[in-house]
Design a protein around this motif. Structure first.
Motif, PDB file in Angstrom:
ATOM      1  N   ASN A  80      -5.781  -8.479  -4.102  1.00  0.00           N
ATOM      2  CA  ASN A  80      -5.114  -7.992  -5.316  1.00  0.00           C
ATOM      3  C   ASN A  80      -4.747  -6.516  -5.195  1.00  0.00           C
ATOM      4  N   LEU A  81      -5.677  -5.711  -4.723  1.00  0.00           N
ATOM      5  CA  LEU A  81      -5.433  -4.272  -4.637  1.00  0.00           C
ATOM      6  C   LEU A  81      -4.418  -3.935  -3.547  1.00  0.00           C
ATOM      7  N   LEU A  82      -4.477  -4.640  -2.419  1.00  0.00           N
ATOM      8  CA  LEU A  82      -3.516  -4.402  -1.340  1.00  0.00           C
ATOM      9  C   LEU A  82      -2.107  -4.824  -1.767  1.00  0.00           C
ATOM     10  N   THR A  83      -1.998  -5.935  -2.490  1.00  0.00           N
ATOM     11  CA  THR A  83      -0.691  -6.376  -2.976  1.00  0.00           C
ATOM     12  C   THR A  83      -0.169  -5.437  -4.054  1.00  0.00           C
ATOM     13  N   PHE A  84      -1.067  -4.931  -4.888  1.00  0.00           N
ATOM     14  CA  PHE A  84      -0.705  -3.914  -5.889  1.00  0.00           C
ATOM     15  C   PHE A  84      -0.108  -2.689  -5.203  1.00  0.00           C
ATOM     16  N   GLY A  85      -0.761  -2.208  -4.142  1.00  0.00           N
ATOM     17  CA  GLY A  85      -0.242  -1.064  -3.399  1.00  0.00           C
ATOM     18  C   GLY A  85       1.066  -1.387  -2.713  1.00  0.00           C
ATOM     19  N   PHE A  86       1.181  -2.602  -2.176  1.00  0.00           N
ATOM     20  CA  PHE A  86       2.423  -3.015  -1.514  1.00  0.00           C
ATOM     21  C   PHE A  86       3.602  -2.955  -2.470  1.00  0.00           C
ATOM     22  N   ILE A  87       3.419  -3.463  -3.681  1.00  0.00           N
ATOM     23  CA  ILE A  87       4.519  -3.475  -4.653  1.00  0.00           C
ATOM     24  C   ILE A  87       5.013  -2.064  -4.932  1.00  0.00           C
ATOM     25  N   HIS A  88       4.086  -1.138  -5.131  1.00  0.00           N
ATOM     26  CA  HIS A  88       4.478   0.249  -5.393  1.00  0.00           C
ATOM     27  C   HIS A  88       5.254   0.834  -4.212  1.00  0.00           C
TER      28      HIS A  88
ATOM     29  N   ILE B 102      -2.942  -5.466   6.875  1.00  0.00           N
ATOM     30  CA  ILE B 102      -4.365  -5.445   6.504  1.00  0.00           C
ATOM     31  C   ILE B 102      -4.708  -6.649   5.638  1.00  0.00           C
ATOM     32  N   ASN B 103      -3.836  -6.964   4.694  1.00  0.00           N
ATOM     33  CA  ASN B 103      -4.090  -8.098   3.809  1.00  0.00           C
ATOM     34  C   ASN B 103      -4.040  -9.420   4.564  1.00  0.00           C
ATOM     35  N   TRP B 104      -3.139  -9.524   5.543  1.00  0.00           N
ATOM     36  CA  TRP B 104      -3.064 -10.741   6.341  1.00  0.00           C
ATOM     37  C   TRP B 104      -4.371 -10.958   7.108  1.00  0.00           C
TER      38      TRP B 104
ATOM     39  N   LEU C 159       5.199 -10.253   6.249  1.00  0.00           N
ATOM     40  CA  LEU C 159       5.311  -9.507   7.504  1.00  0.00           C
ATOM     41  C   LEU C 159       6.770  -9.446   7.957  1.00  0.00           C
ATOM     42  N   TYR C 160       7.498 -10.524   7.769  1.00  0.00           N
ATOM     43  CA  TYR C 160       8.905 -10.587   8.147  1.00  0.00           C
ATOM     44  C   TYR C 160       9.793  -9.966   7.069  1.00  0.00           C
ATOM     45  N   TRP C 161       9.461 -10.253   5.827  1.00  0.00           N
ATOM     46  CA  TRP C 161      10.254  -9.756   4.693  1.00  0.00           C
ATOM     47  C   TRP C 161      10.299  -8.228   4.685  1.00  0.00           C
ATOM     48  N   ASP C 162       9.128  -7.616   4.751  1.00  0.00           N
ATOM     49  CA  ASP C 162       9.042  -6.157   4.742  1.00  0.00           C
ATOM     50  C   ASP C 162       9.411  -5.569   6.103  1.00  0.00           C
ATOM     51  N   GLY C 163       8.999  -6.223   7.181  1.00  0.00           N
ATOM     52  CA  GLY C 163       9.306  -5.712   8.515  1.00  0.00           C
ATOM     53  C   GLY C 163      10.792  -5.624   8.773  1.00  0.00           C
ATOM     54  N   ALA C 164      11.539  -6.629   8.315  1.00  0.00           N
ATOM     55  CA  ALA C 164      12.995  -6.614   8.492  1.00  0.00           C
ATOM     56  C   ALA C 164      13.629  -5.466   7.716  1.00  0.00           C
ATOM     57  N   ALA C 165      13.098  -5.189   6.520  1.00  0.00           N
ATOM     58  CA  ALA C 165      13.615  -4.065   5.741  1.00  0.00           C
ATOM     59  C   ALA C 165      13.274  -2.734   6.400  1.00  0.00           C
ATOM     60  N   ALA C 166      12.103  -2.662   7.010  1.00  0.00           N
ATOM     61  CA  ALA C 166      11.669  -1.413   7.642  1.00  0.00           C
ATOM     62  C   ALA C 166      12.541  -1.039   8.839  1.00  0.00           C
ATOM     63  N   VAL C 167      13.006  -2.038   9.588  1.00  0.00           N
ATOM     64  CA  VAL C 167      13.807  -1.754  10.792  1.00  0.00           C
ATOM     65  C   VAL C 167      15.305  -1.831  10.516  1.00  0.00           C
ATOM     66  N   HIS C 168      15.692  -1.986   9.238  1.00  0.00           N
ATOM     67  CA  HIS C 168      17.117  -2.013   8.851  1.00  0.00           C
ATOM     68  C   HIS C 168      17.873  -3.099   9.615  1.00  0.00           C
TER      69      HIS C 168
ATOM     70  N   TYR D 190       9.082   2.753   0.771  1.00  0.00           N
ATOM     71  CA  TYR D 190       8.145   3.176   1.823  1.00  0.00           C
ATOM     72  C   TYR D 190       7.760   1.933   2.631  1.00  0.00           C
ATOM     73  N   PHE D 191       8.694   1.403   3.388  1.00  0.00           N
ATOM     74  CA  PHE D 191       8.520   0.096   4.003  1.00  0.00           C
ATOM     75  C   PHE D 191       7.453   0.071   5.086  1.00  0.00           C
ATOM     76  N   TRP D 192       7.332   1.143   5.860  1.00  0.00           N
ATOM     77  CA  TRP D 192       6.343   1.133   6.943  1.00  0.00           C
ATOM     78  C   TRP D 192       4.921   1.182   6.396  1.00  0.00           C
ATOM     79  N   TRP D 193       4.714   1.982   5.349  1.00  0.00           N
ATOM     80  CA  TRP D 193       3.400   2.010   4.716  1.00  0.00           C
ATOM     81  C   TRP D 193       3.113   0.673   4.032  1.00  0.00           C
ATOM     82  N   ALA D 194       4.134   0.094   3.438  1.00  0.00           N
ATOM     83  CA  ALA D 194       3.970  -1.220   2.808  1.00  0.00           C
ATOM     84  C   ALA D 194       3.618  -2.273   3.858  1.00  0.00           C
ATOM     85  N   LEU D 195       4.246  -2.175   5.023  1.00  0.00           N
ATOM     86  CA  LEU D 195       3.956  -3.121   6.095  1.00  0.00           C
ATOM     87  C   LEU D 195       2.509  -2.996   6.568  1.00  0.00           C
ATOM     88  N   LEU D 196       2.000  -1.784   6.600  1.00  0.00           N
ATOM     89  CA  LEU D 196       0.607  -1.580   6.991  1.00  0.00           C
ATOM     90  C   LEU D 196      -0.331  -2.311   6.035  1.00  0.00           C
ATOM     91  N   LEU D 197      -0.067  -2.238   4.734  1.00  0.00           N
ATOM     92  CA  LEU D 197      -0.897  -2.931   3.751  1.00  0.00           C
ATOM     93  C   LEU D 197      -0.781  -4.452   3.905  1.00  0.00           C
TER      94      LEU D 197
END
Length: 285
Positions: free
Chosen positions: A112-120, A136-138, A171-180, A126-133
């Protein structure tokens, strides 16, 4: 010694101190409520602060429309269903015989807390930081999956399988956004990597007879297929996504309904039925 016994997930409820039980009964529902409120808020409102472009959850999905962009309606319904299914688990924390719910509380709260941080982070680009969360959650949910295989069916779907399937897709959803990944080469790579969804889902279906993971990934593959179809009708991504959706769905059916497809041949592995929810994890000495 008391602290060690409290940390041991295979002890009886009597091994939990009254304070630790109370703490989890407060922290776990609060973390869930925070995530639900945040999800609703950022689905309708974009952040008002941040260094980079700011959007709602699905506004960002449209703004960064990568080869892994999802359909917002299907993905939202997926999460609404998960939130509803998580309510019985939260109520089980307040029952007398609640050893198993308590052992899952740390993983669920962390999710819950990791997904909360991801949404923000996601809404503020901040896609790379979001990907890190997400990573960790995975790992957190994967560890919970293998550590607690004997969970009741509804709890398994709502607390472990459903969130784990989403974490994998994220991982794919955010990762694809992070690498444009908007150019042709990125779409070709995405066409290849999409098939890992099928491999991932097939692993849980075959190895654990887990129809929950199969159906969850099937729904998310449908969300991807619809999202990509309305982007480019003449493209491979949505065709592959619908193919993966169909294969996972069909493969999950005989596992979910063994009586219809030949008795108990496809009986689900170690995930127990609802009537064993209150059974102790280990026999008392």
């Amino acid at each position: 010694m008391d602290h060690v016994r409290n940390a041991n997930p295979f002890t009886s409820q009597s091994s939990y101190s009254r304070g630790s039980v109370l703490a989890w009964r407060i922290v776990t529902p609060v973390s869930w409520l925070i995530l639900v409120i945040t999800s609703i808020y950022y689905s309708a409102t974009k952040p008002h602060e941040g260094k980079y472009s700011r959007h709602t959850i699905w506004g960002q999905n449209s703004h960064r429309h990568t080869p892994f962009a999802l359909n917002s309606v299907i993905a939202s319904l997926y999460w609404i269903a998960l939130y509803i299914l998580q309510v019985p688990y939260l109520s089980s924390l307040f029952k007398e015989d609640n050893t198993l719910p308590l052992t899952l509380a740390s993983h669920f709260t962390a999710h819950n807390l990791l997904t909360f941080g991801f949404i923000h982070l996601w809404c503020r680009s901040y896609f790379w930081w979001a990907l890190l969360l997400v990573i960790i959650n995975w790992f957190n949910l994967t560890f919970a999956y293998f550590r607690y295989p004997k969970t009741p069916r509804v709890t398994h779907v709502a607390i472990i399988a459903g969130p784990l399937a989403w974490a994998f897709v994220s991982l794919y959803w955010d990762g694809a956004a992070a690498v444009h990944s908007h150019h042709t080469a990125a779409r070709i790579v995405a066409n290849v990597f999409l098939w890992t969804w099928l491999v991932y889902g097939a692993f849980y279906i075959v190895a654990f007879k887990d129809w929950a993971m199969g159906f969850a990934l099937s729904i998310l593959a449908a969300a991807l297929g619809v999202g990509q179809f309305f982007t480019a009708i003449i493209a491979l991504q949505w065709i592959f996504a619908f193919t993966i959706m169909a294969v996972l769905f069909v493969a999950s059916l005989p596992v979910a309904a063994p009586g219809v497809f030949g008795g108990d041949v496809f009986k689900r592995g170690e995930v127990v039925s609802e009537d064993r929810e209150r059974a102790p994890l280990l026999a008392e000495p």
